[in-house]
Design an enzyme around this catalytic site. Sequence first.
Site, PDB file in Angstrom:
ATOM      1  CG  ASN A 410      -3.417  -9.434 -10.900  1.00 39.64           C
ATOM      2  OD1 ASN A 410      -3.129 -10.146  -9.932  1.00 39.64           O
ATOM      3  ND2 ASN A 410      -4.518  -8.712 -10.941  1.00 39.64           N
ATOM      4  CG  ASP A 431       6.617  -9.051   0.602  1.00 47.23           C
ATOM      5  OD1 ASP A 431       5.779  -8.859   1.507  1.00 47.23           O
ATOM      6  OD2 ASP A 431       7.605  -8.312   0.427  1.00 47.23           O
ATOM      7  CB  CYS A 471       2.597  -6.210   5.497  1.00 44.16           C
ATOM      8  SG  CYS A 471       1.926  -5.702   3.921  1.00 44.16           S
TER       9      CYS A 471
HETATM   10  N1  SAH Z   1       8.672  -7.979  -1.954  1.00 41.34           N
HETATM   11  C1  SAH Z   1       8.998  -6.587  -2.036  1.00 41.34           C
HETATM   12  C2  SAH Z   1       7.940  -5.697  -1.489  1.00 41.34           C
HETATM   13  C3  SAH Z   1       6.564  -5.957  -2.052  1.00 41.34           C
HETATM   14  S1  SAH Z   1       5.453  -4.656  -1.845  1.00 41.34           S
HETATM   15  C4  SAH Z   1      10.325  -6.344  -1.376  1.00 41.34           C
HETATM   16  O1  SAH Z   1      10.891  -7.254  -0.770  1.00 41.34           O
HETATM   17  O2  SAH Z   1      10.826  -5.227  -1.479  1.00 41.34           O
HETATM   18  C5  SAH Z   1       4.106  -5.198  -2.749  1.00 41.34           C
HETATM   19  C6  SAH Z   1       4.241  -5.064  -4.246  1.00 41.34           C
HETATM   20  O3  SAH Z   1       3.142  -5.745  -4.814  1.00 41.34           O
HETATM   21  C7  SAH Z   1       4.199  -3.666  -4.794  1.00 41.34           C
HETATM   22  O4  SAH Z   1       5.349  -3.438  -5.543  1.00 41.34           O
HETATM   23  C8  SAH Z   1       2.955  -3.640  -5.707  1.00 41.34           C
HETATM   24  O5  SAH Z   1       3.199  -2.929  -6.913  1.00 41.34           O
HETATM   25  C9  SAH Z   1       2.771  -5.092  -6.012  1.00 41.34           C
HETATM   26  N2  SAH Z   1       1.399  -5.548  -6.301  1.00 41.34           N
HETATM   27  C10 SAH Z   1       0.246  -5.190  -5.729  1.00 41.34           C
HETATM   28  N3  SAH Z   1      -0.774  -5.931  -6.200  1.00 41.34           N
HETATM   29  C11 SAH Z   1      -0.254  -6.774  -7.096  1.00 41.34           C
HETATM   30  C12 SAH Z   1      -0.797  -7.811  -7.895  1.00 41.34           C
HETATM   31  N4  SAH Z   1      -2.092  -8.123  -7.851  1.00 41.34           N
HETATM   32  N5  SAH Z   1       0.035  -8.499  -8.692  1.00 41.34           N
HETATM   33  C13 SAH Z   1       1.356  -8.205  -8.723  1.00 41.34           C
HETATM   34  N6  SAH Z   1       1.920  -7.255  -7.970  1.00 41.34           N
HETATM   35  C14 SAH Z   1       1.124  -6.549  -7.172  1.00 41.34           C
END
Ligand code: SAH
Length: 528
Positions: A410, A431, A471
């Site tokens: 996380n 992101d 986003c």
């Molecule tokens: N950067 C990626 C897209 C990210 S989408 C690209 O360029 O393709 C967002 C991602 O964040 C997802 O894969 C989701 O699983 C993850 N996510 C969501 N909450 C999260 C958290 N608290 N810690 C880590 N990852 C998380």
Amino acid sequence: MPSAFERRFQPQRHDFVREPRRDDAPAHREHVRVVVLARQARGVEVVAQRRADSDDFVRGDLLALAASAEHDAAVGSPFDDVLRDGDADRRIVHRRFAGRAVIFHRVTEPLQRAFEVLFQKKTGVIGANRNSHRRELYYRHYMALTAVVGVRGERRIASGHPWIYRSDVADVSGAAGDIVSVKNARGRTLGHAFFSDRSQITLRMLTVGERAANVALIRERISAAIAFRTSLALDSTAFRLVHGEADLLPSLVVDRYGDYLVVQTLSQGMDRLLPEVVRALDEELHPNGILARNDPRTRLLEGLEQRVDLVAGEIPETIDVVESGVRYDVDLRHGQKTGLFLDQRENREAARAYAHGRLLDCFSYHGGFALALAPKCTDTIAFDVSEDAVARIRRNADRNGIAVDARVGNVFDELRGLERLRERFDTIVLDPPAFAKNKGAVEKAAAGYKEINLRALKLLSPGGILVTCSCSYNVNEGAFADIVLDAAVDAQAHVTVVEKRMQGRDHPVLLGVPETYYLKCFILRKLA
Ligand code: SAH
């Protein structure tokens, strides 16, 4: 004032709609022209036209005839009631209209005009063929599919926004997913729209003004959207072909992954047109397969089920995609969104120009930023909370021969942990998923964005680069900039904005429609 002639004619409904059988008599034993017409304010639009044996329609094949004339248009359930009654065999059905066919001998010009006046008055719609030959089949509107909007709705349409909310719609005559003509209280046509009987977004405008919205228009817009994407010559085998409202195709998404396509139809109206969309894409691009990834939750707001269907050809379990020289293994059926985050392609390319030293990619998904930036960095750590995603990052890293230390975690906890360990990075990417999925969540989302930006700025070495994204369209660019500034103040860091970016060019923003500008990406540099 009606002219004397028109007054004299004052046509009555029964003048034009004759009894079954009797009125068809003149058409017997001959070929006649079947003309299915929808009236436009500035003329008459022929929506289907065919030569046919008159027997075809005196005996009841009229329905099939008209439907097949309009590319085998499906005859929808709204007409079931209409068709059940006595003279169903007299009705031409076009996808939006059901009407009674009336055959005339030689319609004189004045009569034709009077005739139009009558139907304009009585039903608002009439078709008349101005190039009358000896025999004509006229088509009368049976049910006007109309939505009446209030002043606020009218203003919104004038401003170019395609979404009209329920509270701005006074009255609707139409069924779920119909294309309705949108009028103001005085009866002026403002445009044509998809009607949803469930969503708060009751109307999604397809045209403004008199231009009718039909399958031909949808096909035209799909072609234009594809032509634009082709002209971009993107350095990728995967990109967005149709970006909904921004291509004037509300609630339609089409993504290309090599020889395969993924479509999403996210409103009742567009969902009904899915077969037409698939046909158009098939003819235009000849893909090996088309998958309808109709599993986004937003479909529930429309009363549509979440489902994934193979709608053409075949789709392998994984598809090979090359984006800016990086190879990805994509699972179109199960991946997030339609498989990849295509909207970040150009931001990855831009960020690559600044990447250096130790790289930390947070919210990495399948390693998009990590894989694009790693070749310019000394070492790379990528975090994602999903084990599946991390497994995919590792596979993608191996395929590309790129070293990435991919970890499940996380980000909120991991950033704190790294700070405690006094780790330092030269390039950090944030992101995250949309923290503010709706307006109510904005405040909490702001706190989340601030937290990760603050931690990242603290972990960043002087001269380091922070690529930070949001986003959530509910957090606009200005609000996001304020959050990042807040984080910089708290981190006691001097930060310059090197680039302000948005979603890729294949996901364009429609001016006046803030919802289409959802992805913000700032490339920042920490001075000290
Ligand atoms: N950067 C990626 C897209 C990210 S989408 C690209 O360029 O393709 C967002 C991602 O964040 C997802 O894969 C989701 O699983 C993850 N996510 C969501 N909450 C999260 C958290 N608290 N810690 C880590 N990852 C998380």
